[in-house]
Motif scaffolding. Structure first.
Motif, PDB file in Angstrom:
ATOM      1  N   ARG A  33      -4.732   1.567   0.897  1.00  0.00           N
ATOM      2  CA  ARG A  33      -4.145   1.380  -0.420  1.00  0.00           C
ATOM      3  C   ARG A  33      -3.559  -0.020  -0.542  1.00  0.00           C
ATOM      4  N   ASP A  45      -6.391  -2.517  -0.678  1.00  0.00           N
ATOM      5  CA  ASP A  45      -7.465  -2.180  -1.620  1.00  0.00           C
ATOM      6  C   ASP A  45      -8.823  -2.060  -0.942  1.00  0.00           C
ATOM      7  N   ASP A  78      -3.626   3.137  -7.365  1.00  0.00           N
ATOM      8  CA  ASP A  78      -2.307   2.719  -7.852  1.00  0.00           C
ATOM      9  C   ASP A  78      -1.805   3.700  -8.908  1.00  0.00           C
ATOM     10  N   GLN A 128      -0.650   6.845  -7.253  1.00  0.00           N
ATOM     11  CA  GLN A 128       0.599   6.628  -6.544  1.00  0.00           C
ATOM     12  C   GLN A 128       1.772   6.601  -7.525  1.00  0.00           C
ATOM     13  N   GLU A 129       1.577   5.877  -8.628  1.00  0.00           N
ATOM     14  CA  GLU A 129       2.648   5.784  -9.623  1.00  0.00           C
ATOM     15  C   GLU A 129       2.967   7.160 -10.202  1.00  0.00           C
ATOM     16  N   ASP A 170      -9.384   1.149  -6.385  1.00  0.00           N
ATOM     17  CA  ASP A 170      -8.066   0.636  -6.014  1.00  0.00           C
ATOM     18  C   ASP A 170      -7.088   0.717  -7.177  1.00  0.00           C
ATOM     19  N   ASP A 171      -7.601   0.465  -8.394  1.00  0.00           N
ATOM     20  CA  ASP A 171      -6.719   0.583  -9.556  1.00  0.00           C
ATOM     21  C   ASP A 171      -6.281   2.028  -9.731  1.00  0.00           C
TER      22      ASP A 171
END
Lengths: 447, 447
Positions: free
Chosen positions: B227, B230, A254, A257-258, A250-251
């Motif tokens: 997403r 999570d 992110d 996505q960023e 999940d991290d």
């Protein structure tokens, strides 16, 4: 069964409950909401209501919601918390990585105080350790909570130890196997644990093939590895190979996505991470830098036009936009392809080879475009000289723009500058100017 | 401990081994390679070598490698397989989702034959079922393999059943709880399973809050949900709520990546999914459509310039590039912001509200840019009339472009067309033309 979803009606109803201080009704309404949705609700509500709601939530749920808030709203809401409340009501309810994230956003002087107010010295030490890693490294986004077993144990003992460790870990994605020095040896699959006799020693059944990263690996590389190898979690080791943490998917989603958003914004000429619901001021500030660079390009273009004295050939003016736009478009296409291939590929061809290929693509597209424009200008009854000028200029501009668009991001990348800077207005602007220069130079030769 | 990485030296060495038919040495060399890296190796090798290598690999490993190949190379390598080999050496070694993916790429007539050649009729039925879902829906990317327990069981029986089911499942990410009709009720956490007495009934300890999707949900929505919340895995249910499959994070990471790449390529004016190592022809074909649209815009611009008869005010030509470029840049910025907010946000403001906000942003940026240009043109010694014209035109162009760039993607989205189409060359080109039109119209009024 399904958690509920947020919509404007719910937001309005909850605001109304809060207006009437009907906390019980709010909590009943939010019973089936995911913390992520409650966080979104807190972002939608006016600040005083959001504060009321956050205080009304049970402590553990409030902590989870705080993790999911956007940074701005979180800062607003946490402002009223005392250092002690922050430590004992928020941080103590969080996993180490989330705790470190939130603490790192606090003003410098509060960080130390919050750490001192934690009741568990182990937690304080773990968070302080996480805060010590450089930004955007594996160490800075990992969590300390993990389940590990010693290679010398039997599976029975593993089960017992895991039961103890699992209390502290939210979700068990992997069971790590370490030696007596805590060095990572491999992983024990849940499948093996379930299907093998409990008397078997770990050493006999664990999987020695494990992909790990050291604490100093860049987060984008972590994301690339996890995506490439479909990893739900990746262990993090220090320089001696000791297991110090783990990063979950999940991290990394992110991070991906960023990264995608940043590239996209860069290509679209936005210089700051903004969203459409930011303030008019923030949005304008994010837009102006590229606009001003674009205008600088426009001013230079005007000097090029003046230099060649357009009043001598005013009929050339009509095709200036076409030349400039085509150069810009070609350049952006090339640059985007390079940016994408650099992001995906660890295995790169040489710059020369790429440039040669782009020369080929440039020549093919240039030939098509130039022949077409020759026909169109002729059909529009333009003088033969102008038709030839436009067509020849197009060929040169397209070939140049294709190679320039490939060259710039590759060069930036060589110098460790984010190649995405090359996409968007920068390449377009440069190609505009150079395109016009080429156009007028060709005209000088021919007309 | 760490799996080995691929580099050019390794590729060359392995090609050399294969040249000498030294299969043993190749297999020894590849012992510690991840299937993903062997797949990359197969893509780098010349086709005859790749074929040799694939045949040399143990059956199960070969199957895993085939899954990781890119579509083109996979088709080349599988061409020589008989239907029987395909079924029994490749497909039978794969999870249902990978199996369905690979089968779906085969020519229509082979699909049926491969399914018939599978030894396990259950597997054939599962794959046929997966193939029946529409492309880009949850059903089409889910896998059938999962671990489920009945709510009425005690934990002891769960452990026993899970042991049996785990044989078929590669990685256990979640334990689903169903009723007698196979309807999804919730999940049982591994933590609960490890830490609760084995005599406890499932019904007492399972978690009723579970986020699921139905088979017809679009994959991008699945990705958004996973997403947002999570989720490492999301269960898929049919219209009656029966548990039919599950989607894991790795499939969703691929969807996210493809989505990001598509938006990025669209914004950069590439109309097909290409990579820099595609052929010159493929690359040219992906580039030409937008270039031609851009050129069409350029031709229309030339008509605008001719219509206003530039030869009367040749000094205006110098600022045409500036006006056009600024309009284009502003429009792309606005469109990109809309595309991004549509992708991230399920919770949208009204179109009117967004347009009003963009009007605000447009006015702020326009004022800054126009004042600056007024000063610059004055400093360059341009006539006062021209300075005024350029500045006023800039204001109108920026405000118009900002609103147009917001309006177009929002409208496309309303009509269920991908709003990303609006970014890149389309908005730029339109704004180029309209910008010039505004510039000359203002000039007509003033000069």
């Amino acid at each position: 069964m399904q958690t509920k979803k947020l919509n404007q009606t719910t937001v309005d109803r909850i605001a109304e409950f809060l207006e009437r201080r009907a906390t019980e009704s709010v909590l009943a309404e939010l019973e089936d909401f995911h913390p992520e949705d409650i966080a979104e609700l807190l972002e939608r509500l006016d600040l005083p209501y959001a504060k009321l709601l956050l205080y009304a939530l049970p402590e553990e749920k409030a902590a989870e919601v705080i993790v999911n808030l956007d940074e701005e709203r979180r800062a607003e809401l946490l402002q009223d918390y005392s250092v002690r409340e922050l430590a004992q009501e928020v941080i103590e309810n969080l996993d180490s990585d989330d705790a470190a994230d939130i603490i790192s956003e606090l003003p410098q002087e509060r960080i130390h105080e919050v750490l001192q107010n934690l009741e568990d010295p182990d937690q304080a030490r773990e968070i302080a350790d996480l805060l010590s890693y450089e930004e955007d490294t594996a160490g800075s986004i990992m969590a300390k909570e993990l389940v590990k077993v010693n290679a010398s144990w039997k599976l029975m003992r593993c089960l017992r130890e895991m039961r103890r460790q699992a209390e502290k870990v939210e979700q068990v994605h992997a069971i790590y196997v370490v030696d007596d020095e805590d060095r990572l040896l491999g992983t024990l699959s849940l499948k093996k644990l379930l299907t093998t006799s409990t008397k078997t020693p770990v050493a006999e059944v664990y999987d020695r093939k494990v992909i790990s990263v050291t604490t100093d690996v860049h987060v984008e590389e972590v994301a690339r590895l996890m995506r490439k190898y479909d990893l739900v979690v990746i262990p993090v080791v220090d320089k001696d190979g000791k297991l110090v943490g783990r990063i979950t998917f999940d991290d990394v989603m992110d991070v991906m996505q960023e990264e995608a958003e940043r590239d996209y914004q860069m290509a679209s000429g936005l210089t700051q991470d903004v969203e459409s619901d930011d303030s008019i001021f923030a949005l304008s500030r994010a837009r102006l830098p590229w606009l001003l660079i674009g205008m600088l390009g426009g001013v230079i273009s005007s000097r090029v036009v003046d230099y060649f004295d357009i009043s001598q050939y005013p009929e050339m003016a009509a095709f200036m936009p076409l030349i400039a736009a085509t150069g810009g478009n070609v350049g952006v296409q090339s640059a985007a392809l390079v940016v994408q291939s650099l992001a995906n590929d660890s295995f790169n061809e040489s710059i020369i080879k790429k440039l040669l290929k782009d020369l080929g693509v440039g020549l093919v597209t240039a030939t098509v475009c130039a022949s077409l424009m020759f026909a169109v200008t002729a059909a529009l009854g333009k003088p033969f000289n102008l038709s030839i000028t436009v067509s020849l200029a197009l060929i040169s501009v397209i070939v140049f723009a294709a190679m320039f668009g490939t060259f710039v991001p590759l060069t930036l990348n060589k110098f460790k500058i984010d190649p995405a800077v090359a996409t968007g207005p920068f390449v377009t602007t440069t190609n505009d100017v150079i395109g016009l220069f080429i156009y007028f130079s060709v005209a000088k030769l021919i007309m």
